[in-house]
Motif scaffolding. Structure first.
Motif, short mmCIF file in Angstrom:
data_model
loop_
_atom_site.label_atom_id
_atom_site.label_comp_id
_atom_site.label_asym_id
_atom_site.label_seq_id
_atom_site.Cartn_x
_atom_site.Cartn_y
_atom_site.Cartn_z
N LYS A 46 37.43 -101.29 45.28
CA LYS A 46 37.32 -100.35 44.69
C LYS A 46 36.26 -99.89 43.69
CE LYS A 46 41.03 -99.50 41.04
NZ LYS A 46 42.72 -99.49 40.46
N ARG A 47 35.89 -98.55 43.68
CA ARG A 47 35.11 -98.28 42.95
C ARG A 47 35.61 -98.08 41.21
NH1 ARG A 47 30.80 -92.77 43.22
NH2 ARG A 47 31.23 -92.30 41.19
N GLU A 89 34.70 -97.18 37.22
CA GLU A 89 33.84 -95.92 36.55
C GLU A 89 33.65 -96.87 35.01
OE1 GLU A 89 33.64 -92.77 39.58
OE2 GLU A 89 33.44 -92.59 37.36
N HIS A 133 29.40 -96.95 37.90
CA HIS A 133 30.05 -97.03 38.34
C HIS A 133 29.46 -98.30 40.05
CE1 HIS A 133 28.73 -95.22 41.85
NE2 HIS A 133 28.18 -94.02 41.56
N THR A 148 31.50 -100.60 42.54
CA THR A 148 32.26 -101.16 43.63
C THR A 148 32.20 -103.09 44.02
OG1 THR A 148 32.20 -98.72 44.43
CG2 THR A 148 33.26 -100.72 45.97
#
Lengths: 113, 113
Positions: free
Chosen positions: A56-57, A59, A64, A66
């Motif tokens: 899941k990214r 930010e 950002h 992951t």
């Protein structure tokens, strides 16, 4: 024990180019928390972003990252570097119940005009 | 936002000297930490505590003692300072879960001659 590896000690980029700072980790725990802290000159280190969710990214402030548990990585990225991004960046790992952070060696990002 | 203060901000001592670094946090955090920051090594944990009277050994404890007198105050003691302890020292605090952000103080720069 746990460990975090940041392979680049210094990254120098021209303003406007994409940023990628590498972070890999080692732990026996299956649910690690990964963090990026940023340390601007003459300021205190502070949290940039964090995650514990696989693939899941997350930010914050244009950056950002992951978490990829399959490759034990949590690389920091930004699409376009700004002069104000110049700082020391730390990747860090927290596992288990001891409330400790294990930090990588840090990467200095230097953005030039 | 968490407030963590450190004193002194700068300190010069001689080899064999006795140094006390002070840290105070005013946000009722349970955990407090002492780190040293050195180029090429990043942030390394010296000692930490989860409450008044408690002390946990960090990753680089040799040559350092620490004491947590109250929830707010955490002290780092160098009883026989050595040149290898020349460094930038950071105090941090957090609430106590693995995912919690650590809030850092402004740092104390120590020079041991």
């Amino acid at each position: 024990g746990d460990s975090v590896t940041q392979t680049e000690g210094l990254v120098t980029l021209t303003e406007g180019l994409p940023v990628m700072l590498n972070c890999t980790y080692q732990t026996i725990y299956s649910n690690p928390f990964l963090f990026w802290y940023v340390h601007y000159l003459n300021e205190s280190p502070r949290l940039l972003l964090k995650s514990s969710t696989d693939n899941k990214r997350t930010e914050h402030q244009g950056f950002h990252a992951t978490l990829h548990k399959s490759s034990s990585s949590f690389h920091l990225q930004k699409s376009s570097a700004q002069l104000s991004d110049s700082a020391l960046y730390y990747c860090a790992l927290s596992t288990g119940g001891n409330n400790k952070l294990t930090f990588g060696q840090g990467t200095v990002l230097s953005v030039i005009p | 936002e968490a407030a963590v203060t450190q004193s002194p901000r700068n300190k010069v001592t001689v080899t064999g000297g006795n140094v006390t670094l002070s840290c105070r946090q005013t946000n009722s955090h349970n955990y407090m930490y002492w780190y040293r920051q050195d180029t090429g090594h990043g942030l390394r944990l010296i000692h930490y505590s989860y409450g008044a009277g408690n002390l946990q050994i960090g990753d680089v404890p040799d040559g350092y003692k620490a004491t947590r007198t109250t929830q707010e105050d955490f002290f780092l003691l160098l009883e026989l300072a050595s040149p290898s302890q020349t460094s930038l020292y950071f105090c941090a605090s957090s609430d106590g879960d693995n995912q919690d952000t650590q809030y850092f103080g402004p740092g104390t720069r120590l020079l041991v001659l």
